[in-house]
Design a protein around this motif. Sequence first.
Motif, PDB file in Angstrom:
ATOM      1  N   ALA A 107       0.853  -1.253  -0.188  1.00  0.00           N
ATOM      2  CA  ALA A 107      -0.191   0.171  -0.086  1.00  0.00           C
ATOM      3  C   ALA A 107       0.751   1.190   0.016  1.00  0.00           C
ATOM      4  N   SER A 108       2.052   1.272   0.721  1.00  0.00           N
ATOM      5  CA  SER A 108       2.811   2.359   0.895  1.00  0.00           C
ATOM      6  C   SER A 108       3.470   2.989  -0.712  1.00  0.00           C
ATOM      7  N   LEU A 109       3.465   1.957  -1.788  1.00  0.00           N
ATOM      8  CA  LEU A 109       3.793   2.290  -3.088  1.00  0.00           C
ATOM      9  C   LEU A 109       2.630   3.196  -3.697  1.00  0.00           C
ATOM     10  N   ILE A 110       1.495   3.077  -3.158  1.00  0.00           N
ATOM     11  CA  ILE A 110       0.287   3.866  -3.866  1.00  0.00           C
ATOM     12  C   ILE A 110       0.010   4.978  -2.965  1.00  0.00           C
ATOM     13  N   THR A 111       0.015   4.824  -1.511  1.00  0.00           N
ATOM     14  CA  THR A 111      -0.462   5.983  -0.658  1.00  0.00           C
ATOM     15  C   THR A 111       0.521   6.779  -0.144  1.00  0.00           C
ATOM     16  N   ILE A 112       1.994   6.370  -0.163  1.00  0.00           N
ATOM     17  CA  ILE A 112       3.026   7.298   0.497  1.00  0.00           C
ATOM     18  C   ILE A 112       4.143   7.636  -0.623  1.00  0.00           C
ATOM     19  N   THR A 113       4.507   6.668  -1.508  1.00  0.00           N
ATOM     20  CA  THR A 113       5.532   7.034  -2.331  1.00  0.00           C
ATOM     21  C   THR A 113       5.243   8.123  -3.173  1.00  0.00           C
ATOM     22  N   PRO A 114       4.006   8.407  -3.708  1.00  0.00           N
ATOM     23  CA  PRO A 114       3.923   9.577  -4.379  1.00  0.00           C
ATOM     24  C   PRO A 114       4.009  10.925  -3.691  1.00  0.00           C
ATOM     25  N   VAL A 308     -10.133  -2.519  -1.681  1.00  0.00           N
ATOM     26  CA  VAL A 308      -8.506  -2.097  -1.661  1.00  0.00           C
ATOM     27  C   VAL A 308      -8.492  -0.935  -2.411  1.00  0.00           C
ATOM     28  N   VAL A 309      -9.038  -0.526  -3.443  1.00  0.00           N
ATOM     29  CA  VAL A 309      -8.850   0.758  -4.259  1.00  0.00           C
ATOM     30  C   VAL A 309      -9.286   1.885  -3.303  1.00  0.00           C
ATOM     31  N   THR A 310     -10.682   1.610  -2.841  1.00  0.00           N
ATOM     32  CA  THR A 310     -11.270   2.622  -2.197  1.00  0.00           C
ATOM     33  C   THR A 310     -10.577   3.050  -0.868  1.00  0.00           C
ATOM     34  N   GLU A 311     -10.243   1.897  -0.087  1.00  0.00           N
ATOM     35  CA  GLU A 311      -9.341   2.054   1.242  1.00  0.00           C
ATOM     36  C   GLU A 311      -8.139   2.978   1.003  1.00  0.00           C
ATOM     37  N   TRP A 312      -7.392   2.393  -0.155  1.00  0.00           N
ATOM     38  CA  TRP A 312      -6.108   2.837  -0.237  1.00  0.00           C
ATOM     39  C   TRP A 312      -5.907   4.210  -0.840  1.00  0.00           C
ATOM     40  N   LYS A 313      -6.909   4.949  -1.574  1.00  0.00           N
ATOM     41  CA  LYS A 313      -7.107   6.173  -1.876  1.00  0.00           C
ATOM     42  C   LYS A 313      -7.479   6.952  -0.697  1.00  0.00           C
ATOM     43  N   ALA A 314      -7.879   6.542   0.111  1.00  0.00           N
ATOM     44  CA  ALA A 314      -8.424   7.324   1.321  1.00  0.00           C
ATOM     45  C   ALA A 314      -7.337   7.402   2.062  1.00  0.00           C
ATOM     46  N   TYR A 315      -6.299   6.325   2.214  1.00  0.00           N
ATOM     47  CA  TYR A 315      -5.295   6.629   3.178  1.00  0.00           C
ATOM     48  C   TYR A 315      -4.137   7.624   2.327  1.00  0.00           C
ATOM     49  N   ALA A 316      -4.196   7.556   0.908  1.00  0.00           N
ATOM     50  CA  ALA A 316      -3.421   8.510   0.391  1.00  0.00           C
ATOM     51  C   ALA A 316      -3.579   9.751   0.613  1.00  0.00           C
ATOM     52  N   ALA A 317      -4.997  10.050   0.778  1.00  0.00           N
ATOM     53  CA  ALA A 317      -5.378  11.601   1.211  1.00  0.00           C
ATOM     54  C   ALA A 317      -5.068  11.820   2.528  1.00  0.00           C
ATOM     55  N   LYS A 318      -5.139  10.782   3.464  1.00  0.00           N
ATOM     56  CA  LYS A 318      -4.881  11.119   4.895  1.00  0.00           C
ATOM     57  C   LYS A 318      -3.314  11.551   5.146  1.00  0.00           C
ATOM     58  N   TYR A 319      -2.498  10.585   4.372  1.00  0.00           N
ATOM     59  CA  TYR A 319      -1.165  10.792   4.514  1.00  0.00           C
ATOM     60  C   TYR A 319      -0.430  12.012   3.933  1.00  0.00           C
ATOM     61  N   LYS A 320      -1.239  12.336   2.799  1.00  0.00           N
ATOM     62  CA  LYS A 320      -0.842  13.782   2.055  1.00  0.00           C
ATOM     63  C   LYS A 320      -1.189  14.904   3.206  1.00  0.00           C
ATOM     64  N   GLU A 321      -2.425  14.942   3.539  1.00  0.00           N
ATOM     65  CA  GLU A 321      -2.728  15.840   4.787  1.00  0.00           C
ATOM     66  C   GLU A 321      -1.734  15.768   5.825  1.00  0.00           C
ATOM     67  N   LEU A 322      -1.302  14.791   6.404  1.00  0.00           N
ATOM     68  CA  LEU A 322      -0.456  14.701   7.448  1.00  0.00           C
ATOM     69  C   LEU A 322       0.776  15.406   6.950  1.00  0.00           C
ATOM     70  N   VAL A 323       1.683  15.147   5.835  1.00  0.00           N
ATOM     71  CA  VAL A 323       2.783  15.854   5.737  1.00  0.00           C
ATOM     72  C   VAL A 323       2.595  16.991   5.480  1.00  0.00           C
ATOM     73  N   GLU A 324       1.411  17.543   4.901  1.00  0.00           N
ATOM     74  CA  GLU A 324       1.327  19.317   4.748  1.00  0.00           C
ATOM     75  C   GLU A 324       1.024  19.636   6.008  1.00  0.00           C
ATOM     76  N   LYS A 325       0.129  19.024   6.877  1.00  0.00           N
ATOM     77  CA  LYS A 325       0.256  19.684   8.278  1.00  0.00           C
ATOM     78  C   LYS A 325       1.581  19.842   8.859  1.00  0.00           C
ATOM     79  N   TYR A 326       2.615  18.913   8.770  1.00  0.00           N
ATOM     80  CA  TYR A 326       3.871  19.137   9.438  1.00  0.00           C
ATOM     81  C   TYR A 326       4.764  19.460   8.629  1.00  0.00           C
TER      82      TYR A 326
END
Length: 334
Positions: A107-114, A308-326
């Motif tokens: 999942a990290s390849l899809i949700t975090i690596t970008p 999988v597609v639905t959940e991983w896209k949601a994680y991708a949005a969450k992690y993007k928000e996290l790195v932007e916040k900090y």
Amino acid sequence: MKHFPTRRAILGAASAVTLLALTACGNVAGGGTADSAKYPTGPVNLSVGQAAGGSTDLIARALAEGASKTLGQPMPVVNKPGANGALATKEVAGKPADGQELVLLNASLITITPLAVSADEAVNIDDLDIIAGLSQDDYVLVASAESGFKTFQDVTAAGRNVTFGTTGVGTGSQLAQTVLFKQADVKGTDIPFDSGKPALTAVLGNQVELATIQLGEAMPQIEAGKVSPLLVFSEERTSFLPDTPTAKEAGYDVPVAQYRAVAAPKGTPQEVKDKLLAAFQESFKSDAYKEFNTKNSLTPKEISGEEVVTEWKAYAAKYKELVEKYDISLSGNK
């Protein structure tokens, strides 16, 4: 803002192999053909974008062992490490969509690596057909014996730069550890490896003081007393390490886990995908696979490809928000 430098340049993801021309028998998405009715016609290769011996590799081998029996053909695991799995994934995405070439997807390849690479280097989940979700693998922060760290409070009180390994640029390991250090105001130098096994080896050899590793990979060395678990990044304490606090308990909001799924090139016929799913579901039911999950501290997450597609896209949005916040750059460009 504090910047955690890296010592190794980000591995560029290889360009996707040009899609081969569709044959007369057809590789139309969702459509069955005479050829797909005979599937599989030979060995079904399962590519893994990480080194042999790591948790992703072991999961692939356990899955392949059971699925090959149902399919009636071998399912060899092919290790092609690099760029957190992007090299292997893009190569498989460029193969004929006939179900003979699959990839085990982190999942990290899809949700975090970008969040760490350019748009052309990132892998898009919409470029693949996801067959099924597999399992959840929690992360644990471990310390080398020579570091002297027994708790995370020891790390925050050290008042110096610490070296820490991750399982690669753009991975859940890097995200969890970097966000944790940002919130705790710990200065650290990030050293990325290609997967969990070399990162753990570096901790064992005291080449790095800390590393965030998948729980299943770290447990044997934790049980042997060779590394010390400081924190887990799951929402709640894990039964495998009941005395180790979560990052959340320690006052840090860093809920990150690794999820895995198996995927095929986009446009794989529905009949082929159905056969693959049935084979994987048989593997899930086997005592050997269930025992493998327990032994490796894995939580089954055997959901459909659509989920999988639905959940991983949601994680991708969450992690993007996290790195932007900090205000964090996983690529080290800030």
